[in-house]
Design a protein around this motif. Sequence first.
Motif, short mmCIF file in Angstrom:
data_model
loop_
_atom_site.label_atom_id
_atom_site.label_comp_id
_atom_site.label_asym_id
_atom_site.label_seq_id
_atom_site.Cartn_x
_atom_site.Cartn_y
_atom_site.Cartn_z
N LEU A 204 47.51 57.47 52.73
CA LEU A 204 46.41 56.63 52.25
C LEU A 204 46.08 57.04 50.81
N THR A 205 46.10 56.09 49.88
CA THR A 205 45.85 56.41 48.47
C THR A 205 44.59 55.73 47.93
N LEU A 206 44.26 54.54 48.41
CA LEU A 206 43.09 53.83 47.90
C LEU A 206 42.31 53.23 49.05
N LEU A 207 41.00 53.28 48.94
CA LEU A 207 40.10 52.68 49.91
C LEU A 207 39.01 51.97 49.12
N ILE A 208 39.03 50.65 49.15
CA ILE A 208 38.13 49.83 48.34
C ILE A 208 37.04 49.29 49.24
N SER A 209 35.81 49.63 48.94
CA SER A 209 34.69 49.20 49.78
C SER A 209 34.01 47.99 49.15
N ASP A 210 33.86 46.97 49.93
CA ASP A 210 33.15 45.77 49.46
C ASP A 210 33.08 44.78 50.61
N PRO A 211 32.05 43.99 50.67
CA PRO A 211 32.03 42.94 51.71
C PRO A 211 33.13 41.91 51.56
N LYS A 212 33.71 41.79 50.36
CA LYS A 212 34.78 40.82 50.16
C LYS A 212 36.01 41.50 49.58
N GLN A 213 37.16 40.87 49.78
CA GLN A 213 38.41 41.46 49.29
C GLN A 213 38.53 41.31 47.78
N PRO A 214 39.28 42.21 47.12
CA PRO A 214 39.37 42.16 45.65
C PRO A 214 40.16 40.98 45.11
N GLY A 215 41.10 40.42 45.91
CA GLY A 215 41.86 39.27 45.46
C GLY A 215 42.74 39.58 44.27
N ASN A 216 42.75 38.69 43.27
CA ASN A 216 43.60 38.88 42.10
C ASN A 216 43.16 40.04 41.22
N ASP A 217 41.93 40.51 41.41
CA ASP A 217 41.43 41.63 40.61
C ASP A 217 41.81 42.98 41.18
N ILE A 218 42.72 43.01 42.13
CA ILE A 218 43.12 44.29 42.72
C ILE A 218 43.80 45.19 41.70
N ASP A 219 44.34 44.61 40.63
CA ASP A 219 44.99 45.43 39.60
C ASP A 219 44.02 46.44 38.99
N VAL A 220 42.74 46.10 38.93
CA VAL A 220 41.75 47.03 38.37
C VAL A 220 41.70 48.30 39.20
N TYR A 221 41.78 48.16 40.51
CA TYR A 221 41.67 49.31 41.39
C TYR A 221 42.97 50.10 41.49
N LEU A 222 44.07 49.46 41.12
CA LEU A 222 45.36 50.13 41.17
C LEU A 222 45.63 50.99 39.93
N GLU A 223 44.75 50.94 38.93
CA GLU A 223 45.00 51.66 37.67
C GLU A 223 45.24 53.16 37.88
N PRO A 224 44.38 53.88 38.63
CA PRO A 224 44.67 55.33 38.80
C PRO A 224 45.97 55.61 39.53
N LEU A 225 46.32 54.75 40.49
CA LEU A 225 47.58 54.94 41.20
C LEU A 225 48.77 54.68 40.28
N ILE A 226 48.68 53.65 39.45
CA ILE A 226 49.76 53.36 38.51
C ILE A 226 49.93 54.52 37.52
N ASP A 227 48.81 55.12 37.09
CA ASP A 227 48.90 56.27 36.18
C ASP A 227 49.65 57.43 36.84
N ASP A 228 49.38 57.67 38.13
CA ASP A 228 50.09 58.74 38.84
C ASP A 228 51.56 58.39 39.05
N LEU A 229 51.85 57.12 39.30
CA LEU A 229 53.25 56.71 39.45
C LEU A 229 54.02 56.87 38.14
N LYS A 230 53.35 56.62 37.01
CA LYS A 230 53.99 56.87 35.72
C LYS A 230 54.29 58.35 35.54
#
Length: 736
Positions: free
Chosen positions: A245-271
């Motif tokens: 498990l790497t990310l857990l996004i809390s919100d009453p609604k799903q992030p949709g197309n804006d999920i890229d914002v939440y993936l930024e720290p994971l992408i930095d680690d993958l780099k």
Amino acid sequence: MDDNDFGDFGSDPYEFANVIGDGDQPVYPGCRKYTKLSALVKLYNLKAKHGMSDVCFTELLILQGDLLPEGNTIPTSMYEAKKTLCALGLSYEKMHACPNDCILYRKEYEDSTNCPTCGISRWKEGKDSILKEGVPAKVVWYFPPIPRFKRMFQSHETAKSLTWHAARKSIDGQMSHPADSPSWKLLDDKWPEFGNESRKLRLALSSDGFNPHSSLSSRYSCWLVILVTYNLPPWMCMKRKFMMLTLLISDPKQPGNDIDVYLEPLIDDLKSLWDGIRGVYDAHNGEYFTLRAALMWTINDFPAYGNLSGCVVKGYKACPICGDDTPSHRLKNGNKICYIGHRKWLPINHPYRRQRAAFNGKPEYGTPPEPLTGEEVLHMVEDGDRVCWKKKSIFFDLEYWKYLPVRHVLDVMHIEKNVCDSIIGTLLEIPGKNKDGIAARLDLLNMGVKTDLQPEYGERRTRLPPGPWNLSRAEKREVCNSFYGMKVPEGYSSNIKNLVSLQDSRLLGLKSHDCHTLMQQLLPVAIRSVLEKPARYAITRLCFFFNAICAKTVDVSNPDKLEEDVVVTLCLLEKYFPPSFFDIMVHLVVHLVREVRLCGPVYFRCMYPFERNMKVLKGYVQNHTRPEGCIAERYIAEEAVEFCTEHLSDVSTVGVPSSQKMGVSKPLSGCTVSVVDRDLLDQAHLYVLENTEEVLPYIEQHMIHIKTAYPKFRKRTKWLQDKHNSTFIQWLRLKV
């Protein structure tokens, strides 16, 4: 247990030393079998396996303390037990996010109090419209993968398993693992310095949302991102223990197309993992090395496919593989878009092929079209092509992403379920899932095909003539009785009998795995004596296709023939089913063979293990006002338990079934202890004994002994046989 086994994971060395000291402390004075740590790990194993609540676990600890002699070291509460284990667990980060999914408050925005994009406050607004300063409006829980990968190499056996793909012997012409696939070999060929290291990691990412409140309501959606490691052998890599498990996004609604914002720290680690992490210790080889990793593809259902890839998954160009060549057609009456015309992908001399040079003004193909390359996608997005693409995916920030032949895989689980629902719903005319109706018949009339099936309007009701896909009442009852009488082995699927409603001849409550077993095995049997033969033949061919692509071993020479067969199958379905039947899920079936050819066996890319893992995470929620906090805390506690089991004897892991631990060795105090599934060994031992002539007289004596010792069960043959199987080996050892 050796201090070197733990590496440098503890943030407080004094607290960590105390935990290691607890490992040598007996659970009560004079106890030689258990230490405080081993007993606590075993008890927490029970809690994790059976979903025990914190209150129940606290009462169990109190009872254990009362049963044991005075001076025992068993914790008296869940709080004390968690405090002991948390020193072994890895940390997570809580990041604040904009409620409108604009930014994460990190890096240059770390001290900001308002979003620079939308201007909304960082802090939560109370019911009295007053900002609660210090209370974030939205939180993202991030579990850094790099220290967790380091810990995997700290385990001797796990580090050895991570190089399994390089040491195994592959069979020519067969693919049984992603390591045999062209996608795997492409990175090795293009970046030799990456391919030469056997300890490089190949990762897959899955993202999906679920309701943590154990209800069917969609008003709250908790979104998570999970990583899996493909270096491990097939019986390990898709198991719960190795799903990170790497990310857990809390919100009453799903992030949709804006999920890229939440993936930024994971992408930095993958780099960072692509560039290399130096100084990682390999416990198997006893040396330090540079850890590198690459993300091979993402695994999601179809709506999430569009969110992560940035492509459009609705409308005329909903197919992400075909793009502009998607064979789509809008129905006038149903106001739906259907995807028909697959015959254009057959060879020109095929009897089902229309003899014309173009289809809708575009050149024809002999096979389904290849998707755009990563460079072509980037060129179209940067030029502002908004017809097929909604955005530029954040994954293109990875250096190697645009070169991958498959970046986002199609999920066979959801495709198979939707196709099965459409077939069952149309055959049994289930409301809400039936693809037939007045609008579908008028569409046939408008298209100039099957005009004899147009609606017949009467004074009181409209009659629909029976089509090739329709069943009579007697045939529906026969199909449902066939399902009702089916019996399958325990654990194979749900009890099919409970899914059948004989009163109205329907199948209700079908889950994903139920649809899988229906399409793979049961549906062709149930319809073998109903329907017209051509329609029944087309459905059976489709079932055989799903059975073929879900095989654990893929014949490299077979996909070309399989791809032509599935196109023929879709053409047959077009002949006998209404156009409204062919939604995007039915169309995506034609592209599954391509992904099998490029990525390997399907079961490495299905959502089944991820859905099961989400069920486990949902069970972590005890406080429904803070579901994400419950999941995060219990996840890191289970990580600590799993880490302890790597270094303690006679303790089974939570995340790997016991039947999969055959022959695994664990280091303990400088020696090697073989942990073997005793049940499997006993079964093998019993089989050998029962087929040895010298032992046959002892078998008869043992049966007489059982009947004498248990006279009430003398006539129960099955009970006597089970008792014989479970006690014969021990009885024979004492007898001989």
